[in-house]
Design a protein around this motif. Sequence first.
Motif, short mmCIF file in Angstrom:
data_model
loop_
_atom_site.label_atom_id
_atom_site.label_comp_id
_atom_site.label_asym_id
_atom_site.label_seq_id
_atom_site.Cartn_x
_atom_site.Cartn_y
_atom_site.Cartn_z
N VAL A 5 -2.66 -7.41 7.47
CA VAL A 5 -4.13 -7.85 7.82
C VAL A 5 -4.42 -6.42 9.03
O VAL A 5 -3.94 -6.13 9.37
CB VAL A 5 -3.25 -8.48 8.65
N GLY A 6 -5.90 -6.64 9.16
CA GLY A 6 -7.05 -5.81 10.40
C GLY A 6 -6.75 -6.52 11.50
O GLY A 6 -7.33 -8.01 12.26
N LEU A 7 -7.32 -5.53 12.61
CA LEU A 7 -7.24 -6.15 13.82
C LEU A 7 -8.19 -5.06 13.90
O LEU A 7 -7.60 -3.71 14.48
CB LEU A 7 -5.79 -6.28 14.30
N THR A 8 -9.30 -5.44 15.20
CA THR A 8 -10.00 -4.89 16.00
C THR A 8 -9.84 -5.15 17.13
O THR A 8 -10.60 -6.52 17.61
CB THR A 8 -11.75 -4.60 15.89
N MET A 9 -9.92 -4.51 18.54
CA MET A 9 -10.00 -5.06 19.71
C MET A 9 -11.12 -4.14 19.79
O MET A 9 -11.69 -3.33 20.98
CB MET A 9 -9.13 -4.36 21.04
N ILE A 41 -8.40 -8.36 2.47
CA ILE A 41 -6.98 -8.34 3.80
C ILE A 41 -7.77 -8.88 5.05
O ILE A 41 -9.05 -9.45 4.90
CB ILE A 41 -6.67 -6.64 4.01
N PRO A 42 -7.19 -10.55 5.11
CA PRO A 42 -7.50 -10.60 6.92
C PRO A 42 -7.68 -10.14 8.28
O PRO A 42 -7.64 -8.89 7.67
CB PRO A 42 -5.84 -11.72 7.60
N TYR A 43 -9.10 -10.11 8.49
CA TYR A 43 -9.73 -9.07 9.94
C TYR A 43 -9.27 -10.17 11.31
O TYR A 43 -9.78 -11.72 10.73
CB TYR A 43 -10.41 -8.49 9.18
N TYR A 44 -9.33 -9.40 11.88
CA TYR A 44 -9.40 -10.03 13.37
C TYR A 44 -10.06 -9.78 14.00
O TYR A 44 -9.56 -8.61 14.64
CB TYR A 44 -8.46 -10.87 14.31
N VAL A 45 -10.90 -10.03 15.42
CA VAL A 45 -10.94 -9.17 16.41
C VAL A 45 -10.80 -9.55 17.49
O VAL A 45 -10.65 -11.08 17.68
CB VAL A 45 -13.07 -9.33 16.43
N GLN A 75 6.93 -8.61 4.50
CA GLN A 75 6.22 -8.72 6.00
C GLN A 75 4.67 -7.59 5.63
O GLN A 75 4.57 -7.78 4.76
CB GLN A 75 7.24 -7.19 6.06
N THR A 76 3.86 -7.98 7.15
CA THR A 76 3.09 -8.22 7.19
C THR A 76 3.07 -6.79 8.37
O THR A 76 3.37 -7.29 9.52
CB THR A 76 2.33 -9.45 7.66
N ILE A 77 2.00 -5.84 7.61
CA ILE A 77 1.74 -4.35 8.78
C ILE A 77 0.65 -4.64 8.84
O ILE A 77 -1.12 -5.37 8.27
CB ILE A 77 1.58 -3.52 7.97
N ALA A 78 0.15 -5.17 10.30
CA ALA A 78 -1.59 -5.52 10.77
C ALA A 78 -1.76 -3.40 11.17
O ALA A 78 -1.23 -2.47 11.55
CB ALA A 78 -1.02 -5.68 12.67
N VAL A 79 -2.99 -3.74 10.63
CA VAL A 79 -3.28 -1.84 10.96
C VAL A 79 -5.02 -2.05 11.77
O VAL A 79 -5.57 -3.32 11.99
CB VAL A 79 -4.49 -1.86 10.05
N ALA A 80 -4.59 -1.20 13.10
CA ALA A 80 -6.06 -1.23 13.81
C ALA A 80 -6.73 -0.81 13.38
O ALA A 80 -7.26 0.27 13.27
CB ALA A 80 -4.85 -0.23 14.99
N MET A 81 -8.21 -1.41 13.48
CA MET A 81 -9.55 -0.81 12.64
C MET A 81 -10.71 -0.69 13.40
O MET A 81 -10.80 -1.74 14.12
CB MET A 81 -9.88 -1.77 11.56
N SER A 82 -10.57 0.69 13.07
CA SER A 82 -11.87 1.77 14.11
C SER A 82 -13.56 1.47 13.35
O SER A 82 -14.46 0.75 14.06
CB SER A 82 -12.01 2.07 14.79
#
Length: 119
Positions: free
Chosen positions: A31-35, A75-79, A4-11
Amino acid sequence: MSTQTIAVAMSGGVDSSTVAAMLRAEGHNVVGLTMQLWNQRRLAGHEGMPEQVRGRCCSIDDVYDARRVAEDLDIPYYVVNHEERFERDVVRPLLTNIFPVARRFPAACATTISSSTSC
């Protein structure tokens, strides 16, 4: 290892970076995500703002910090860029509907927007 992949909201800060590192160390797919909601740099030089805006919340520097941590953790990272939507759906209605009634701004960024012609 987890499938399973866990998305982490990264500030870009310590807390979210630590969580991503801990999950990665435990063997999880992360996977890292930043909004991206706001970019203070676009206000630099406008009335009431310094020529260079640094060390402020929601800056592009925070995105760079989060990306650097993701690279270090491999880790993959997306904005996810929601700047226009945030301004249209949150900031503008705030300025239009709340400011005229309250006669004050709840945040410094709103003060700058109201006098900026670039928004």
